[in-house]
Design an enzyme around this catalytic site. Structure first.
Site, PDB file in Angstrom:
ATOM      1  CB  THR A 105      -4.316   3.098  -2.914  1.00 46.55           C
ATOM      2  OG1 THR A 105      -4.434   2.743  -1.513  1.00 46.55           O
ATOM      3  CG2 THR A 105      -4.969   4.331  -3.287  1.00 46.55           C
ATOM      4  CG  ASP A 159      -2.182   1.010   0.840  1.00 43.74           C
ATOM      5  OD1 ASP A 159      -2.412   1.329  -0.244  1.00 43.74           O
ATOM      6  OD2 ASP A 159      -2.891   1.403   1.903  1.00 43.74           O
ATOM      7  CG  ASN A 173      -0.564   4.643   3.449  1.00 43.74           C
ATOM      8  OD1 ASN A 173      -1.363   5.361   4.064  1.00 43.74           O
ATOM      9  ND2 ASN A 173      -0.862   3.544   2.848  1.00 43.74           N
ATOM     10  CE  LYS A 228      -3.060   5.319   0.864  1.00 45.24           C
ATOM     11  NZ  LYS A 228      -4.515   5.013   0.354  1.00 45.24           N
ATOM     12  CG  ASP A 262      -1.988   2.686   6.488  1.00 51.25           C
ATOM     13  OD1 ASP A 262      -2.277   1.501   6.854  1.00 51.25           O
ATOM     14  OD2 ASP A 262      -2.793   3.114   5.548  1.00 51.25           O
TER      15      ASP A 262
END
Length: 488
Positions: free
Chosen positions: A311, A248, A253, A250, A266
């Site tokens: 995401t 994840d 995060n 991005k 995260d």
């Protein structure tokens, strides 16, 4: 590979500023290349910002973004049932002028785990930094020391209803065993009858996404993007070496330390290979006289998962196609991140979700006329965004393969954390949380009213992947305090 060699490799990944490793003969003053660690040399101090370091946690917390940032949706949808971005916390120790931002010893042997030394009533709540479907993140001050922390508070009731218990246990597993300058630090974890608590570093710089939104054009020049991409590579290398796939990556995060260096947060979507640490890492040479490279893909290469997570604009094509995925998904997301840092948008974004997914699977990477970027930058993005997982950059030997790319040719990997970052957060007293959006609590949490339940953990279930066969669903959650060598 023997056990001693494996421990050596783990120490290398834990301490990216280590000196003289893999070097023979005389020392060289030239920058490190191809992922080789830097030789010893005098390291200038990094100008530091405010008196307290900040990083905000991120479990099921709402994206912390600037109230004035309206050009892009503040929440990019995660799958499935992802919590909103979480908050990180930074080292509460004071950083005066001329002091190195990171003093801690980063090695697997420098972590000391103790029975938990604090509870909810040990802290004073200052303000809420973020919120999500199963929890909130608060800026808190420890009564005994006056140190600032970011405290993630997760509702047991909400986790049970949304089936997110295993995610919380996985996140604790990663945070409690990680010791890396670019991964958020956990200091305490404990629970009460109603909540789980993660007491972490408070990152005063706030969310990397918000920082990008305040830049001219909401993006970074190529050199700045390369610097932050290198720090992300170092963090992913460490996670992969320990058998974890992040899944994840991005801007939402990524948190900014007060010095401007990044910290990944995260980890609720992270996945661990079947056995803690996966298979041992291996060392190989790409050519007869080449530099020895650590193969981190061997730590997770035997592990595939079919979960549809991520995401929307960052999901890899093999995830969309439900083909199962490996750690190679993290290198895909790195390609998306580099593109977004430079062009202020993701490369495959469509009008609707299905349009985005179709673009990810079918369209090649398109570069805008401006800003102009080097051919090496274009090449690394194209190779990271290879729709064929088996030929994607990083899919063979992991981070070492990515580090060897010509775009990183002049990158001194050994001195990353001692280099002045492109973005240095504005000075703050920390307690004002000036780099975070103002949020109001709809339901106030009173820490002083929460008792602490001490849980030593359930043997055999502490990997965070399986729930214990007992009525206490949170029996595998460890109540611990973690000490790190070199910290004040």
């Amino acid at each position: 590979m023997g056990a001693s060699a494996t421990r050596f490799i783990r120490r290398v990944a834990s301490a990216p500023n280590a000196k003289h490793l893999f070097l023979s003969g005389s020392r060289s003053a030239a920058p490190t290349k191809n992922g080789l660690l830097a030789p010893a040399e005098v390291i200038p101090s990094v100008p530091s910002g405010p008196s307290s370091i900040s990083e905000y946690g991120d479990d099921s917390l709402e994206t912390i973004s600037s109230g004035s940032s309206t050009s892009r949706s503040m929440k990019r949808e995660r799958y499935p049932g992802h919590g909103t971005p979480k908050t990180r916390i930074a080292n509460p120790a004071s950083e005066g002028p001329g002091k190195v931002a990171f003093r801690r010893t980063y090695s697997s042997n420098s972590i000391k785990v103790r029975s938990v030394e604090v509870g909810p009533s040990s802290f004073v709540k200052i303000k809420m930094l973020g919120k999500g479907d199963v929890g909130r993140v608060y800026l808190v001050k420890e009564k005994k020391t006056d140190k600032l922390f970011a405290m993630k508070v997760l509702s047991k009731k909400e986790m049970i209803e949304r089936k997110k218990i295993k995610r919380a246990l996985t996140e604790q597993e990663i945070l409690a065993t990680s010791n890396h300058p670019f991964i958020v630090t956990l200091y305490h974890s404990f629970q009460s009858d109603q909540y789980l608590y993660f007491c972490m570093e408070y990152c005063m710089g706030g969310e990397f996404f918000r920082a990008l939104q305040t830049r001219p054009g909401k993006c970074l020049p190529e050199d700045g993007s390369r610097f932050y991409a290198a720090e992300v590579v170092a963090a992913l290398e460490y996670l992969h070496l320990n058998g974890f796939i992040y899944r994840d990556l991005k801007p939402e995060n990524i948190l900014l330390h007060q010095s401007g260096h990044i910290m990944l947060s995260d980890f609720d979507l992270a996945k661990q290979s079947g056995h803690p640490g996966g298979r041992p890492a291996t060392i190989h040479q790409s050519e007869p006289n080449g530099v020895p490279m650590i193969d981190t893909m061997s730590c997770t290469a035997d592990f595939r998962t079919n979960s549809f997570v991520g995401t929307e604009e960052y999901i890899a094509p093999e995830v969309i196609a439900a083909q199962g995925h490996t750690a190679a998904v993290d290198w895909w997301t790195l390609g998306i991140l580099i593109y977004e840092m430079i062009f202020a948008t993701t490369p495959f974004k469509g009008k609707e979700r299905n349009d985005t997914f179709a673009n990810i699977r079918l369209l090649p990477v398109h570069y805008r006329d401006a800003p102009k970027i080097s051919s090496a930058c274009k090449d690394i993005v194209v190779r990271l965004l290879d729709k064929e997982e088996r030929t994607r950059l990083g899919s063979r030997s992991g981070a070492s393969e990515v580090k060897q790319h010509k775009w990183f040719a002049k990158m001194n990997w050994g001195l990353l954390r001692h280099t002045r970052p492109p973005i240095v957060p504005a000075a703050s007293n920390g307690a004002d949380a000036s780099n975070f959006r103002h949020l109001k609590e709809s339901r106030s949490l009173h820490l002083e009213e929460q008792g602490c339940i001490v849980t030593p953990g359930t043997p055999g279930y502490d990997d965070g992947l399986d729930l214990p066969p007992q009525r206490d669903l949170f029996g595998a959650f460890n109540s611990v305090t973690i000490h790190y060598d070199g910290e004040l």
